[in-house]
Scaffold this motif. Structure first.
Motif, short mmCIF file in Angstrom:
data_model
loop_
_atom_site.label_atom_id
_atom_site.label_comp_id
_atom_site.label_asym_id
_atom_site.label_seq_id
_atom_site.Cartn_x
_atom_site.Cartn_y
_atom_site.Cartn_z
N ARG A 1 -7.56 13.65 -5.53
CA ARG A 1 -8.04 12.33 -5.09
C ARG A 1 -6.88 11.37 -4.90
NH1 ARG A 1 -11.98 10.26 -9.44
NH2 ARG A 1 -11.70 8.33 -8.24
N MET A 2 -5.93 11.41 -5.80
CA MET A 2 -4.76 10.52 -5.70
C MET A 2 -3.95 10.84 -4.45
SD MET A 2 -3.89 10.76 -9.77
CE MET A 2 -2.24 10.07 -9.72
N ASN B 1 0.82 -1.21 0.00
CA ASN B 1 0.00 0.00 0.00
C ASN B 1 0.86 1.27 0.00
OD1 ASN B 1 -1.98 -1.91 0.21
ND2 ASN B 1 -2.67 -1.34 2.24
N LEU B 2 1.99 1.22 0.72
CA LEU B 2 2.87 2.39 0.74
C LEU B 2 3.57 2.60 -0.60
CD1 LEU B 2 4.64 2.53 4.22
CD2 LEU B 2 2.84 4.00 3.32
N GLU B 3 3.90 1.51 -1.28
CA GLU B 3 4.48 1.64 -2.62
C GLU B 3 3.47 2.30 -3.56
OE1 GLU B 3 6.85 1.15 -6.19
OE2 GLU B 3 7.14 1.68 -4.10
N MET B 4 2.20 1.92 -3.44
CA MET B 4 1.17 2.59 -4.22
C MET B 4 1.13 4.07 -3.88
SD MET B 4 -3.00 2.14 -4.21
CE MET B 4 -3.12 3.09 -2.68
N ALA B 5 1.20 4.41 -2.59
CA ALA B 5 1.17 5.80 -2.17
C ALA B 5 2.33 6.59 -2.76
CB ALA B 5 1.19 5.88 -0.64
N ARG B 6 3.52 5.99 -2.75
CA ARG B 6 4.70 6.66 -3.31
C ARG B 6 4.50 6.97 -4.79
NH1 ARG B 6 8.91 5.77 -6.35
NH2 ARG B 6 8.21 3.65 -6.82
N ALA C 1 -3.29 8.44 -1.23
CA ALA C 1 -1.92 8.18 -0.77
C ALA C 1 -1.78 8.51 0.72
CB ALA C 1 -0.94 9.01 -1.58
N ILE C 2 -2.28 9.65 1.14
CA ILE C 2 -2.17 10.04 2.55
C ILE C 2 -2.89 9.05 3.45
CG2 ILE C 2 -2.93 11.78 4.24
CD1 ILE C 2 -0.43 12.61 2.79
N GLN C 3 -4.01 8.49 2.98
CA GLN C 3 -4.72 7.50 3.79
C GLN C 3 -3.83 6.30 4.08
OE1 GLN C 3 -7.83 7.87 5.26
NE2 GLN C 3 -6.99 6.12 6.37
N GLN C 4 -2.97 5.93 3.13
CA GLN C 4 -2.06 4.80 3.37
C GLN C 4 -1.03 5.16 4.44
OE1 GLN C 4 -3.52 2.33 1.85
NE2 GLN C 4 -4.70 3.98 0.88
N ASP C 5 -0.58 6.42 4.45
CA ASP C 5 0.33 6.88 5.50
C ASP C 5 -0.34 6.82 6.87
OD1 ASP C 5 2.46 7.67 3.69
OD2 ASP C 5 1.19 9.36 3.15
N LEU C 6 -1.56 7.31 6.95
CA LEU C 6 -2.28 7.30 8.22
C LEU C 6 -2.52 5.88 8.70
CD1 LEU C 6 -4.90 10.12 7.47
CD2 LEU C 6 -2.81 10.31 8.85
N ASP C 7 -2.85 4.99 7.77
CA ASP C 7 -3.06 3.59 8.14
C ASP C 7 -1.76 2.96 8.64
OD1 ASP C 7 -5.72 3.69 7.52
OD2 ASP C 7 -5.53 2.73 5.56
#
Length: 505
Positions: free
Chosen positions: A317-318, A293-298, A322-328
């Motif tokens: 939106r993108m 998920n973090l690779e997707m965010a990057r 991405a930020i949601q993956q950081d928070l998770d």
């Protein structure tokens, strides 16, 4: 006791001389080690250019071999190059070229030209990439003969492997490829949309798709592949040379469709984490891979920056996804600060760490199995997110910095067991992690530790002075999939860091 002032004077002269001699020796040793690092990188590059090419079959080419006998510089096979623990047979490229496995080799060649001003290195990289994009693309799907299961065979002059296209990382050389082979590069971007995505309405896809013909699958929409495809589409969309392409708007539709799929997948699990995919097979609908998920965010973050001047709403939106993956990631219970690991594999329903047949729930200091991850490997991804976020989201970035340093601290005392199987990629990741942490903190202990692991790796994989690193400390051939090019690139990065440190001083 000293008898007079003359004794004191000569004592001071002697002491000063010894001090200067010691300082000179220290500086001389450091300069020699720095020079040796560059020499080893150049020796590797020169050997690959001169002897590691396609000299087989009816059509000899400038492509680089992904696996070689280190002494004869010849191709091997499964009969010659034995199995390697943690490397699947279907992933090996023993008969030819796989540029995605060789990303670090190409980075070395292009950067050596910048460092040495010798155009040979970039020129030979250009030759190989041009040939690959001109000759190794499926005429039916536009997909390339690379990735996790495919390679271009030197003897048969054709694609070999399992006929399954699966991206194996973001491709960093689109500038070069559009310069060298623009139409093939454009066809690949469209091919990902036309022949990797199963449904253009829902965005359902699998990380696997046939190379030779359109045959797609559903439910295995792993997030990192979403990010890596979106990165390719965004790059193709913003290029001036593609502005007049008739299907250019299709790429924005592709990005929007896959982003929507990921947004929807973020709402399926009770825990609120983004799931690995909707397939029941392999229990993927119940799995969360945080590093995926973090690779997707990057990738999303970089792609959003590219398209924002043209598609601001989609870009926002993108960024939000991405930020949601950081928070998770930060709401997950990691134990890295207590000497444990990062949580990487979770149960989608509960959000708790979980075991799976090919995955363990936590990172480890050292790990060699398929699906296993090290602290350093994940910390390098966190460092990429730190760099992306440090200006716009400093609090999130600071949280990443704390975790990166905590992971690095474990490597200050930990060393691998040299009697067990060790691969160059593990050492490459640790060296990179120590350099990254030094850049974050400015503390010399991390740079010294990068040196320690670099020279330990040299002793394990380059001790016989052969310019190609061994596949492992127990396998005496060269194979890119175990990280030989990555380790050489880490040596180059360390050399560059020395120069940066000197210029800062």
């Amino acid at each position: 006791m000293m008898k007079n002032a003359n004794d004191m004077k000569w004592y001071l002269i002697l002491f000063s001389g010894l001090f200067i001699l010691g300082l000179y020796s220290f500086v001389s040793k450091e300069e020699n080690e720095k020079a040796r690092l560059l020499e080893m990188v150049q020796a590797y590059a020169d050997a690959m250019i001169e002897k590691g090419r396609d000299n087989y079959g009816d059509l000899q080419s400038p492509l680089f071999a992904a696996a070689l006998d280190r002494f004869g510089m010849t191709l091997g096979s499964t009969e010659i190059f034995s199995e390697i623990q943690g490397v699947r047979k279907s992933d090996r490229s023993l008969g030819g070229a796989n540029p995605q496995e060789d990303r670090s080799l190409y980075a070395i060649l292009y950067q050596l030209t910048d460092i040495t001003a010798d155009e040979k290195y970039a020129r030979e990289a250009d030759k190989a990439l041009k040939f690959f994009f001109d000759h190794c693309q499926s005429p039916e799907t536009g997909l390339m003969a690379w990735g996790e299961h495919l390679y271009w065979d030197f003897r048969t002059e054709s694609v070999e492997g399992t006929d399954m296209h699966e991206i194996n990382g973001e491709w960093p050389f689109w500038d070069q490829c559009y310069r060298l082979s623009p139409e093939s590069s454009w066809r690949f971007a469209l091919g990902l949309w036309d022949n990797q995505i199963d449904s253009k309405e829902t965005g359902d896809y699998s990380r696997h798709a046939r190379w030779s013909r359109r045959e797609t699958y559903q439910g295995f929409e792993f997030p990192r592949y979403a990010g890596q495809m979106i990165s390719t589409w965004a790059d193709a969309y913003v290029r001036e040379e593609n502005e007049e392409k008739s299907r250019r708007r299709d790429l924005i539709n592709a990005i929007a469709t896959v982003v929507r799929r990921m947004e929807e997948n973020s709402k399926i699990a009770e825990s609120g984490y983004l799931i690995a995919g909707r397939a029941e097979q392999g229990d993927h609908i119940n799995v969360v891979w945080l590093s995926n998920n973090l690779e997707m965010a990057r990738c999303l973050w970089g792609a959003a920056k590219q398209i924002k001047p043209f598609e601001e709403e989609l870009a926002i939106r993108m960024e939000k996804l991405a930020i949601q993956q950081d928070l998770d990631f930060h709401r997950t219970g990691h134990h890295i600060a207590k000497g444990g690991g990062f949580s990487v594999t979770l149960h989608a329903k509960t959000g708790e760490p979980r075991h799976r047949s090919m995955n363990i729930p936590y990172t480890a200091v050292w790990a060699t199995g398929y699906g296993y991850s090290t602290h350093a490997d994940l910390a390098n991804l966190l460092y990429s997110r730190y760099l992306q976020l440090k200006e716009s989201h400093p609090q999130l970035a600071e949280k990443y910095k704390t975790l990166i340093v905590a992971a690095a601290d474990q490597y200050l005392a930990a060393s691998p067991d040299e009697n067990e199987l060790q691969k160059p990629d593990a050492f490459a990741k640790v060296v990179e992690h120590m350099i990254n942490t030094y850049q974050l903190t400015g503390e010399a202990k991390y740079l010294r530790r990068a040196e320690f692991f670099a020279w330990l790796g040299i002793d394990l994989f380059l001790a016989d002075r052969n310019p190609l690193p061994m596949a492992t400390n127990q396998h005496d051939h060269y194979e890119a999939i175990t990280g030989g090019p990555d380790f050489i690139y880490a040596l180059l990065h360390l050399y560059q860091q020395y120069n940066l440190s000197q210029s800062d001083a």
